[in-house]
Design a protein around this motif. Structure first.
Motif, short mmCIF file in Angstrom:
data_model
loop_
_atom_site.label_atom_id
_atom_site.label_comp_id
_atom_site.label_asym_id
_atom_site.label_seq_id
_atom_site.Cartn_x
_atom_site.Cartn_y
_atom_site.Cartn_z
N LEU A 28 9.52 8.40 -60.53
CA LEU A 28 8.99 7.97 -61.81
C LEU A 28 7.94 6.87 -61.63
O LEU A 28 6.93 6.85 -62.36
CB LEU A 28 10.12 7.49 -62.72
CG LEU A 28 9.74 7.18 -64.16
CD1 LEU A 28 9.14 8.40 -64.83
CD2 LEU A 28 10.94 6.70 -64.93
N LYS A 29 8.13 5.99 -60.68
CA LYS A 29 7.12 4.96 -60.41
C LYS A 29 5.81 5.60 -59.96
O LYS A 29 4.73 5.19 -60.39
CB LYS A 29 7.61 3.98 -59.34
CG LYS A 29 8.65 3.02 -59.82
CD LYS A 29 9.10 2.09 -58.72
CE LYS A 29 10.23 1.19 -59.19
NZ LYS A 29 10.69 0.30 -58.11
N LYS A 30 5.91 6.62 -59.12
CA LYS A 30 4.71 7.33 -58.67
C LYS A 30 4.05 8.08 -59.83
O LYS A 30 2.83 8.10 -59.95
CB LYS A 30 5.05 8.30 -57.54
CG LYS A 30 5.42 7.61 -56.25
CD LYS A 30 5.70 8.62 -55.16
CE LYS A 30 6.05 7.93 -53.86
NZ LYS A 30 6.26 8.88 -52.76
N ILE A 31 4.87 8.68 -60.68
CA ILE A 31 4.33 9.39 -61.85
C ILE A 31 3.57 8.43 -62.75
O ILE A 31 2.46 8.73 -63.19
CB ILE A 31 5.47 10.09 -62.63
CG1 ILE A 31 6.01 11.28 -61.85
CG2 ILE A 31 5.00 10.53 -64.01
CD1 ILE A 31 7.25 11.91 -62.45
N GLU A 32 4.16 7.27 -63.02
CA GLU A 32 3.49 6.29 -63.89
C GLU A 32 2.20 5.79 -63.27
O GLU A 32 1.20 5.61 -63.97
CB GLU A 32 4.44 5.13 -64.18
CG GLU A 32 5.56 5.49 -65.11
CD GLU A 32 6.55 4.36 -65.31
OE1 GLU A 32 6.60 3.44 -64.46
OE2 GLU A 32 7.29 4.41 -66.30
N ARG A 33 2.19 5.59 -61.94
CA ARG A 33 0.98 5.13 -61.27
C ARG A 33 -0.14 6.18 -61.36
O ARG A 33 -1.29 5.87 -61.67
CB ARG A 33 1.29 4.81 -59.81
CG ARG A 33 0.12 4.22 -59.05
CD ARG A 33 0.49 3.80 -57.64
NE ARG A 33 1.35 4.73 -56.93
CZ ARG A 33 0.91 5.83 -56.31
NH1 ARG A 33 -0.36 6.14 -56.34
NH2 ARG A 33 1.76 6.60 -55.67
N HIS A 48 2.27 16.80 -61.04
CA HIS A 48 3.10 17.48 -60.05
C HIS A 48 2.26 17.91 -58.85
O HIS A 48 2.69 17.76 -57.70
CB HIS A 48 3.80 18.68 -60.68
CG HIS A 48 4.56 19.50 -59.70
ND1 HIS A 48 4.08 20.70 -59.23
CD2 HIS A 48 5.74 19.30 -59.08
CE1 HIS A 48 4.94 21.20 -58.37
NE2 HIS A 48 5.96 20.37 -58.26
N ALA A 49 1.07 18.45 -59.11
CA ALA A 49 0.21 18.89 -58.01
C ALA A 49 -0.17 17.71 -57.11
O ALA A 49 -0.19 17.82 -55.89
CB ALA A 49 -1.04 19.56 -58.58
N ILE A 50 -0.47 16.57 -57.72
CA ILE A 50 -0.82 15.38 -56.94
C ILE A 50 0.39 14.87 -56.15
O ILE A 50 0.27 14.47 -54.99
CB ILE A 50 -1.39 14.28 -57.86
CG1 ILE A 50 -2.75 14.71 -58.41
CG2 ILE A 50 -1.52 12.95 -57.13
CD1 ILE A 50 -3.30 13.81 -59.48
N LEU A 51 1.55 14.89 -56.77
CA LEU A 51 2.77 14.45 -56.08
C LEU A 51 3.04 15.31 -54.85
O LEU A 51 3.40 14.80 -53.79
CB LEU A 51 3.97 14.50 -57.02
CG LEU A 51 4.13 13.37 -58.02
CD1 LEU A 51 5.27 13.68 -58.97
CD2 LEU A 51 4.37 12.06 -57.33
N VAL A 52 2.87 16.60 -54.98
CA VAL A 52 3.18 17.51 -53.88
C VAL A 52 2.13 17.41 -52.77
O VAL A 52 2.47 17.37 -51.59
CB VAL A 52 3.30 18.96 -54.40
CG1 VAL A 52 3.39 19.95 -53.26
CG2 VAL A 52 4.50 19.09 -55.30
N THR A 53 0.84 17.35 -53.15
CA THR A 53 -0.21 17.39 -52.13
C THR A 53 -0.49 16.02 -51.52
O THR A 53 -0.52 15.88 -50.30
CB THR A 53 -1.52 17.95 -52.73
OG1 THR A 53 -1.91 17.15 -53.85
CG2 THR A 53 -1.34 19.39 -53.14
N GLN A 54 -0.67 14.99 -52.34
CA GLN A 54 -1.09 13.69 -51.83
C GLN A 54 0.08 12.76 -51.51
O GLN A 54 0.04 11.99 -50.57
CB GLN A 54 -2.03 13.01 -52.82
CG GLN A 54 -3.33 13.76 -53.00
CD GLN A 54 -4.21 13.15 -54.06
OE1 GLN A 54 -3.90 12.09 -54.59
NE2 GLN A 54 -5.31 13.81 -54.37
N GLU A 55 1.12 12.81 -52.32
CA GLU A 55 2.25 11.89 -52.15
C GLU A 55 3.37 12.48 -51.28
O GLU A 55 4.36 11.80 -51.01
CB GLU A 55 2.83 11.50 -53.52
CG GLU A 55 1.83 10.86 -54.46
CD GLU A 55 1.46 9.45 -54.05
OE1 GLU A 55 2.29 8.79 -53.40
OE2 GLU A 55 0.34 9.02 -54.37
N ASN A 56 3.25 13.75 -50.93
CA ASN A 56 4.24 14.45 -50.10
C ASN A 56 5.65 14.38 -50.70
O ASN A 56 6.63 14.19 -49.98
CB ASN A 56 4.25 13.90 -48.67
CG ASN A 56 2.95 14.16 -47.97
OD1 ASN A 56 2.31 15.18 -48.21
ND2 ASN A 56 2.54 13.24 -47.13
#
Length: 110
Positions: A28-33, A48-56
């Motif tokens: 959730l912290k990453k989502i808010e950022r 979701h796409a950013i979380l999977v590709t960039q944030e692993n």
């Protein structure tokens, strides 16, 4: 008062945070950022796409949607432009040049 054992009440209060709850808080912290850096525009699919590709992060789209909904995070959507409807009244400033006279003898006369 509620007819439950006192030990159950205190066990519930003093319970440690689960692994899933800690993981949800971290995601959730990453989502808010990501949402703030996008100008509060991105929705769940882009986040979701950013979380999977960039944030692993290994999480599903549905999980991102649930966390965003729980936190009250929404994307900004703009309404699409729609053409002028024919049901609306015609403005008075238009001039009728034909005066409903459509009688012609050839092409391109009116």
């Amino acid at each position: 008062m509620f007819a439950i054992p006192r030990s159950s009440f205190y066990e519930r209060i003093n319970r440690e945070e689960s692994h899933r709850d800690r993981e949800n808080r971290r995601i959730l912290k990453k989502i808010e950022r990501i949402w703030e850096s996008s100008g509060r525009v991105y929705g769940a699919p882009k986040i979701h796409a950013i979380l999977v590709t960039q944030e692993n992060e290994d999480c599903s789209l549905k999980r991102v949607q649930k966390l965003m909904h729980k936190q009250g995070i929404r994307s900004i959507t703009q309404k699409k432009w729609r053409p002028h409807r024919f049901a609306d009244p015609v403005p008075d400033d238009r001039v009728n040049l034909l005066h409903q006279d459509f009688s012609t003898t050839g092409l391109n006369q009116i």
